[in-house]
Scaffold this active site. Structure first.
Site, PDB file in Angstrom:
ATOM      1  CG  ASP A 108      16.861  97.639   4.000  1.00  0.00           C
ATOM      2  OD1 ASP A 108      16.389  96.222   5.224  1.00  0.00           O
ATOM      3  OD2 ASP A 108      18.114  98.585   4.570  1.00  0.00           O
ATOM      4  CB  CYS A 121       3.622  85.256 -22.110  1.00  0.00           C
ATOM      5  SG  CYS A 121       3.013  86.718 -22.655  1.00  0.00           S
ATOM      6  CB  CYS A 150     -16.012  99.955 -25.001  1.00  0.00           C
ATOM      7  SG  CYS A 150     -15.987  99.718 -27.175  1.00  0.00           S
ATOM      8  CG  ASP A 168       3.668  90.840 -22.174  1.00  0.00           C
ATOM      9  OD1 ASP A 168       2.906  90.200 -22.497  1.00  0.00           O
ATOM     10  OD2 ASP A 168       3.463  91.429 -24.081  1.00  0.00           O
ATOM     11  CB  THR A 172      19.207  95.840  10.039  1.00  0.00           C
ATOM     12  OG1 THR A 172      19.291  95.592  10.937  1.00  0.00           O
ATOM     13  CG2 THR A 172      19.977  96.932   9.812  1.00  0.00           C
ATOM     14  CB  CYS A 202     -18.006  96.572 -28.280  1.00  0.00           C
ATOM     15  SG  CYS A 202     -16.749  97.706 -28.078  1.00  0.00           S
ATOM     16  CG  ASP A 223      14.779  94.028   7.614  1.00  0.00           C
ATOM     17  OD1 ASP A 223      15.634  92.299   8.148  1.00  0.00           O
ATOM     18  OD2 ASP A 223      15.678  94.582   7.087  1.00  0.00           O
TER      19      ASP A 223
END
Length: 709
Positions: free
Chosen positions: A605, A31, A368, A27, A412, A366, A410
């Site tokens: 696109d 990893c 947080c 994920d 077109t 901590c 691009d």
């Protein structure tokens, strides 16, 4: 068995095998690096590389260590499946099951709600419920932390979160401990969602290839898997089907829509002996072709390979908190232990006092506020972007947008509308324009060719009745003809006529073509009747968008597969530089060169733009683009307006500033209370207040982005 290939290494005199797997369960980029480290430590492995975007693990080894590699990948919590030639060409990705990712988040949220409800009736039982909730939430995070430790990452962000939650439990901040875990899980889920969306782009790219091909052997037709196709095989393709491999046309002539590879809307007429790339869509006739590409090495495979190479060229970017935790977590833990042990052991101080201060210090440590400082700003920024019609896939993309100094476009479908339209209709010998259009549309009706569709649409807009021509047929290498009103009507490109045009007529055609237009001629019983010119038009907001970008110090450049003449016309209207006649690999090279000079975004696109998008600092897709472009890109303009580019960059810059402010708030308050706690001025309750106050300030500051104009 995995796909293998061998090369000879002179220095070692040993064969190197290339083994490939598909790995699921990743994920984030960290990893991928954990898998690389685990596999690289195996004896016999020369190198290991994981391409995160395609979930592909490729290993070079001097012996067959497949079993050891699969065991090592499984040991650190990931699933792997070997790739053979057929599987590699048909599917690279695992089927996403997003609901599984949301189960821990929903479960933890429900437990927190239940705990809060219990607290309203019995605080002690409520406190116990929050402890249980936190421990339940810690289970998946600590499991992942343990796997990361085993793979060589002892202070990953999961470790940081585990220490933070346990430290909060020690001092009784049970509700806060559970909330930190919930916020962390939500952030991880959003990152995983963005990664899976990006991978869908590769699936869509591979889906352009049909699963089977119709092969002709000794006059007998049979259907086989495309992985079984070999060079010199003869195949047959029908209109509306895509080519399963790179092939040479055996039939006289046919039109192919190659927009999936070139991005250009106008189909290309191919003559006998010409090579057509895999993935091209046949427009008109049933044709036969001769396969020329090896399995796994057709035009689509090469684009996929370019995407993987672009992914590899990017240095693995670790999240700020993950990098910071490598120092922050062990230092805070060490300081807390020293605060608890040194005064009582060396100076005879009271244990209770220094345990109290050590726990307070642990709470100050901590993270947080620090943990949510970046995600809070990013979440607000992404929400603000969504309100403005921009889809930005994750925090990294949002952060990088603010650093962009050049945008490559691009042509077109990006700077232009991507749909040819009729711009000029000229008649000769005092003929009627309406009659010419009626005849032209009659012959072109039913064709899938964009030029034909544009002529029919224009005729209909003029209020002219549409009638089908009789005996309509395509003329190999010439054009199209049919019978209309008792006369033979033929439509052809000027270069396809077997006659010399008059000077005046040639001047008309040359003038139109210099404007970047496509010209077709119409003949009635072999008598020249008139001409129709068509052109892909500029987007209405293209000029304003580029002006807006210039005001931000961002310059534009156009990269197109179109010819230089048509590109020059568009570039002159927009006052930007351009490079023309580019293949997908040429666009990648151009973007890489621009990226070496300054941070560059690529806007496109089409499928052909996907490799260049991956090679850029950030890829941006138009909302009307292909699925591959939308899924491969890091961001997309869902409203399909170019002026949204400047809005995204402004929002990104505001988000980056907000992140710096949040980190300053979080670390600044911790530094102040670190000193006061060691001096005994502040205790546990003020430490809790400092941490909660910093969290509240950071969150409130991040929410300002929602009001960003």
């Amino acid at each position: 068995m995995p796909r293998q290939s061998s090369t000879h290494i002179p220095h070692q005199h040993r064969e190197v095998q290339t083994l490939s797997w598909r790995v699921s369960g990743m994920d984030c980029a960290s990893c991928a690096r954990s898998i690389e480290r685990a596999v690289s430590s195996i004896d016999g492995v020369v190198s290991a590389n994981v391409v995160f975007s395609t979930e592909k693990l490729q290993v070079d080894a001097i012996s067959d260590v497949s079993n050891q590699i699969e065991a090592a990948v499984k040991k650190i919590g990931f699933d792997s499946r070997s790739l053979n030639a057929k599987a590699d060409s048909s599917s690279l990705l695992s089927s996403p099951q997003p609901w599984r990712e949301y189960v821990p988040i929903v479960g933890l949220a429900l437990l927190m709600l239940l705990s809060w409800g219990i607290t309203q009736f019995n605080p002690w039982f409520g406190e116990t419920a929050f402890i249980v909730t936190t421990l339940v939430g810690l289970v998946p995070i600590m499991k992942k932390s343990w796997r990361m430790m085993r793979s060589g990452s002892p202070f990953a962000i999961e470790t940081l979160m585990s220490v933070a939650a346990i430290g909060a439990l020690f001092i009784g901040a049970t509700a806060e401990a559970a909330m930190v875990l919930l916020l962390f899980m939500i952030g991880e889920s959003l990152e995983s969602f963005a990664a899976n969306r990006a991978r869908k782009g590769v699936s869509a790219l591979m889906a352009l290839l049909p699963e089977e091909a119709l092969i002709i052997k000794k006059g007998v037709r049979q259907t086989i898997a495309i992985a079984d196709l070999r060079p010199e095989d003869e195949i047959e393709v029908s209109p509306g089907e895509r080519l399963p491999a790179d092939a040479v046309l055996l039939s006289d002539m046919a039109s192919f829509d190659e927009s999936a590879l070139t991005g250009e809307a106008v189909p290309v007429e191919r003559l006998q002996g010409e090579k057509i790339p895999a993935g091209s869509l046949l427009v008109d006739n049933v044709v036969r072709l001769n396969v020329v590409s090896q399995p796994g090495n057709n035009a689509i495979d090469r684009i996929l390979h370019l995407i993987e190479e672009a992914e590899e060229r990017k240095a693995p970017l670790e999240r700020f908190l993950d990098k910071f935790s490598r120092i922050y977590t062990p230092v805070i833990m060490l300081i807390s232990v020293l605060v608890i042990l040194i005064p009582p052991l060396m100076y005879g101080q009271a244990w209770d006092t220094w345990i109290y201060r050590g726990l307070a210090l642990l709470l100050i440590g901590c993270p947080c506020a620090l943990v949510i400082s970046t995600p809070a700003a990013i979440t607000s920024g992404l929400a603000a972007a969504t309100r403005r019609g921009a889809l930005i896939k994750g925090g990294l993309a949002l952060e990088q947008l603010g650093r962009v100094e050049t945008i490559a476009f691009d042509k077109t479908g990006t700077l232009t509308k991507g749909q040819p339209s009729v711009t000029n209709v000229l008649t000769f010998n005092d003929s009627s324009v309406d009659a010419l259009l009626a005849a032209a549309s009659a012959v072109e009706m039913g064709s899938h060719h964009p030029l034909a569709k544009a002529i029919v649409e224009y005729t209909e807009q003029q209020g002219i009745a549409l009638v089908h021509a009789d005996n309509r047929k395509t003329l190999a290498g010439i054009g199209v003809e049919g019978d209309f009103a008792g006369k033979k009507i033929r439509i052809s490109a000027p270069s396809k006529l077997d006659r010399v045009l008059e000077d005046a007529m040639q001047q008309h055609i040359i003038a139109l073509e210099k404007e970047g237009k496509t010209v077709v001629l119409l003949l009635e019983d072999e008598r020249l009747w008139g001409l129709i010119a068509l052109q892909d038009t500029l987007r209405e907001d293209a000029k304003a968008a580029l002006d807006d970008l210039r005001s931000l110090g961002v310059k534009g450049v156009m990269l197109t597969g179109d010819n230089a003449r048509a590109a020059a016309v568009i570039a002159a209207q927009l006052n930007i530089d351009f490079q023309a006649s580019l293949l997908p690999e040429d666009k990648v090279a151009a973007v890489i060169k621009l990226n070496q000079q300054q941070a560059t975004a690529m806007v496109g696109d089409g499928i052909n733009d996907a490799p260049a998008m991956k090679a850029a600092t950030i890829g941006i897709a138009m909302g009307s683009g292909t699925d591959v472009a939308l899924e491969t890109a890091d961001a997309a303009l869902t409203h399909n307006r170019l002026q949204g580019l400047a809005d995204m960059i402004r929002l990104s810059r505001a988000t980056n500033a907000n992140i710096r402010q949040n980190i300053t708030i979080a670390l600044g308050l911790k530094a102040v209370f670190l000193v006061t706690t060691l001096l005994g001025i502040t205790g546990l309750w003020l430490a809790v207040l400092a941490d909660s106050g910093a969290t509240a300030l950071v969150t409130a500051n991040a929410l300002r982005l929602l009001r960003q104009r």
